[in-house]
Design a protein around this motif. Structure first.
Motif, mmCIF file in Angstrom:
data_model
loop_
_atom_site.group_PDB
_atom_site.id
_atom_site.type_symbol
_atom_site.label_atom_id
_atom_site.label_comp_id
_atom_site.label_asym_id
_atom_site.label_seq_id
_atom_site.Cartn_x
_atom_site.Cartn_y
_atom_site.Cartn_z
ATOM 1 N N VAL A 1 -2.275 1.749 -14.888
ATOM 2 C CA VAL A 1 -2.574 2.025 -13.479
ATOM 3 C C VAL A 1 -3.527 0.663 -12.987
ATOM 4 O O VAL A 1 -3.446 0.355 -11.871
ATOM 5 C CB VAL A 1 -3.434 3.281 -13.494
ATOM 6 N N LYS A 2 -4.552 0.232 -13.852
ATOM 7 C CA LYS A 2 -5.153 -0.895 -13.514
ATOM 8 C C LYS A 2 -4.226 -2.141 -13.143
ATOM 9 O O LYS A 2 -4.693 -2.731 -12.059
ATOM 10 C CB LYS A 2 -6.189 -1.139 -14.772
ATOM 11 N N VAL A 3 -3.367 -2.304 -13.852
ATOM 12 C CA VAL A 3 -2.533 -3.562 -13.367
ATOM 13 C C VAL A 3 -1.916 -3.075 -12.025
ATOM 14 O O VAL A 3 -1.952 -4.268 -11.198
ATOM 15 C CB VAL A 3 -1.370 -3.794 -14.288
ATOM 16 N N PHE A 4 -1.482 -1.932 -11.773
ATOM 17 C CA PHE A 4 -0.820 -1.915 -10.491
ATOM 18 C C PHE A 4 -2.010 -2.041 -9.426
ATOM 19 O O PHE A 4 -1.857 -2.675 -8.354
ATOM 20 C CB PHE A 4 -0.220 -0.517 -10.217
ATOM 21 N N LYS A 5 -3.284 -1.451 -9.625
ATOM 22 C CA LYS A 5 -4.239 -1.449 -8.758
ATOM 23 C C LYS A 5 -4.710 -2.766 -8.462
ATOM 24 O O LYS A 5 -5.036 -3.108 -7.158
ATOM 25 C CB LYS A 5 -5.689 -0.455 -9.078
ATOM 26 N N MET A 6 -4.922 -3.503 -9.441
ATOM 27 C CA MET A 6 -5.370 -4.911 -9.262
ATOM 28 C C MET A 6 -4.237 -5.967 -8.324
ATOM 29 O O MET A 6 -4.662 -6.626 -7.644
ATOM 30 C CB MET A 6 -5.643 -5.464 -10.421
ATOM 31 N N LYS B 1 0.799 -1.108 -0.031
ATOM 32 C CA LYS B 1 -0.056 0.002 0.097
ATOM 33 C C LYS B 1 0.889 1.409 0.176
ATOM 34 O O LYS B 1 0.531 2.235 -0.655
ATOM 35 C CB LYS B 1 -0.782 0.172 1.355
ATOM 36 N N GLU B 2 2.005 1.188 0.830
ATOM 37 C CA GLU B 2 2.766 2.252 1.110
ATOM 38 C C GLU B 2 3.557 2.796 -0.331
ATOM 39 O O GLU B 2 3.627 3.952 -0.655
ATOM 40 C CB GLU B 2 3.910 1.948 1.926
ATOM 41 N N SER B 3 3.801 1.465 -1.076
ATOM 42 C CA SER B 3 4.858 1.740 -2.364
ATOM 43 C C SER B 3 3.871 2.447 -3.413
ATOM 44 O O SER B 3 4.204 3.040 -4.070
ATOM 45 C CB SER B 3 5.586 0.544 -2.614
ATOM 46 N N TRP B 4 2.517 1.974 -3.358
ATOM 47 C CA TRP B 4 1.747 2.312 -4.300
ATOM 48 C C TRP B 4 1.140 3.600 -4.141
ATOM 49 O O TRP B 4 1.271 4.514 -5.092
ATOM 50 C CB TRP B 4 0.115 1.459 -4.257
ATOM 51 N N GLU B 5 1.139 4.100 -2.897
ATOM 52 C CA GLU B 5 1.159 5.521 -2.747
ATOM 53 C C GLU B 5 2.096 6.461 -3.354
ATOM 54 O O GLU B 5 1.808 7.572 -3.878
ATOM 55 C CB GLU B 5 0.744 5.826 -1.092
ATOM 56 N N VAL B 6 3.196 5.958 -3.334
ATOM 57 C CA VAL B 6 4.509 6.686 -3.761
ATOM 58 C C VAL B 6 4.162 6.576 -5.522
ATOM 59 O O VAL B 6 4.369 7.606 -6.064
ATOM 60 C CB VAL B 6 5.833 6.046 -3.381
ATOM 61 N N VAL C 1 8.238 -0.394 -9.464
ATOM 62 C CA VAL C 1 8.038 -0.108 -8.163
ATOM 63 C C VAL C 1 9.243 0.095 -7.335
ATOM 64 O O VAL C 1 9.567 1.143 -6.904
ATOM 65 C CB VAL C 1 7.246 -1.298 -7.372
ATOM 66 N N LYS C 2 10.143 -0.793 -7.636
ATOM 67 C CA LYS C 2 11.598 -0.486 -6.940
ATOM 68 C C LYS C 2 12.192 0.975 -7.421
ATOM 69 O O LYS C 2 12.780 1.583 -6.540
ATOM 70 C CB LYS C 2 12.618 -1.468 -7.562
ATOM 71 N N GLU C 3 12.088 1.330 -8.658
ATOM 72 C CA GLU C 3 12.787 2.542 -8.956
ATOM 73 C C GLU C 3 11.938 3.680 -8.588
ATOM 74 O O GLU C 3 12.557 4.735 -8.133
ATOM 75 C CB GLU C 3 12.582 2.611 -10.526
#
Ligand code: HEM
Ligand code: ISQ
Length: 155
Positions: free
Chosen positions: A65-70, A12-17, A119-121
């Protein structure tokens, strides 16, 4: 497969970033997919007639975005109930889109690699950890498994 509370929080934290810069991160994600597997280029409608990746394509952004959200939603489900459940209509739809485009099993590893690197970058080396990586990886794998199963039923 359950994931720990801590891991759900890390996702969740990394998705916020990541969310802070959708245009750049979705472009990066897509660029990495093509870098790892140049051959998939022609599958994507927003790329078919050009050699260059469109810098500001609404469809590219929305799909990325959909891929990340899912994947995030999958992490939440793995923490709560140890399995990923995708709504029937969504799963049927995604199954058919990917079958039609000619997506095959090994492609899922390509998208996984690109997603994890994005995500890592985005979060940076200091914030990235093995725990964060395995949480994203597990969430993605379980989601991909659901889509792959649906794809096989449609063949
Ligand atoms: C389209 C998600 C894996 C290739 C889409 C769309 C979503 C999505 C939400 C947009 C559907 C629409 O609204 O029309 C996912 C998820 C995946 C995954 C969650 C894995 C967990 C893959 C893989 C490939 C792939 C492995 C192969 C490289 C495509 C293509 C499209 C698409 C070619 C159509 C894009 C277009 O031309 O409009 N995907 N996908 N996807 N996906 Fe995936
Ligand atoms: C669709 N499916 C999987 C990955 C994607 C990445 C960027 C844009 C669209 C996508």
């Amino acid at each position: 497969v359950f994931i720990a509370e801590k891991q759900e929080a890390l996702v969740k934290e990394s998705w916020e970033v990541l969310k802070q810069n959708i245009p750049e991160n979705s472009l990066r994600f897509f660029t990495l997919v093509l870098e790892i597997a140049p051959a998939v280029k022609n599958m994507f409608s927003f790329l078919k007639d050009s050699d260059e990746i469109p810098q500001n394509n609404p469809k590219l952004k929305a799909h990325a975005v959909k891929v990340f959200k899912m994947t995030c939603e999958s992490a939440i489900q793995l923490r709560q109930k140890g399995e990923v459940v995708v709504s029937d209509t969504t799963l049927k739809y995604l199954g058919s889109v990917h079958v039609e485009k000619g997506v095959i099993d090994p492609h899922f590893q390509v998208v996984k690699e690109a997603l994890m690197r994005t995500v890592k970058e985005a979060v940076g080396d200091q914030k990235w950890s093995d725990e964060m990586g395995s949480a994203w990886g597990e969430a993605y794998d379980q989601l991909a498994a659901a889509i792959k199963t649906e794809m096989k039923q449609q063949l």
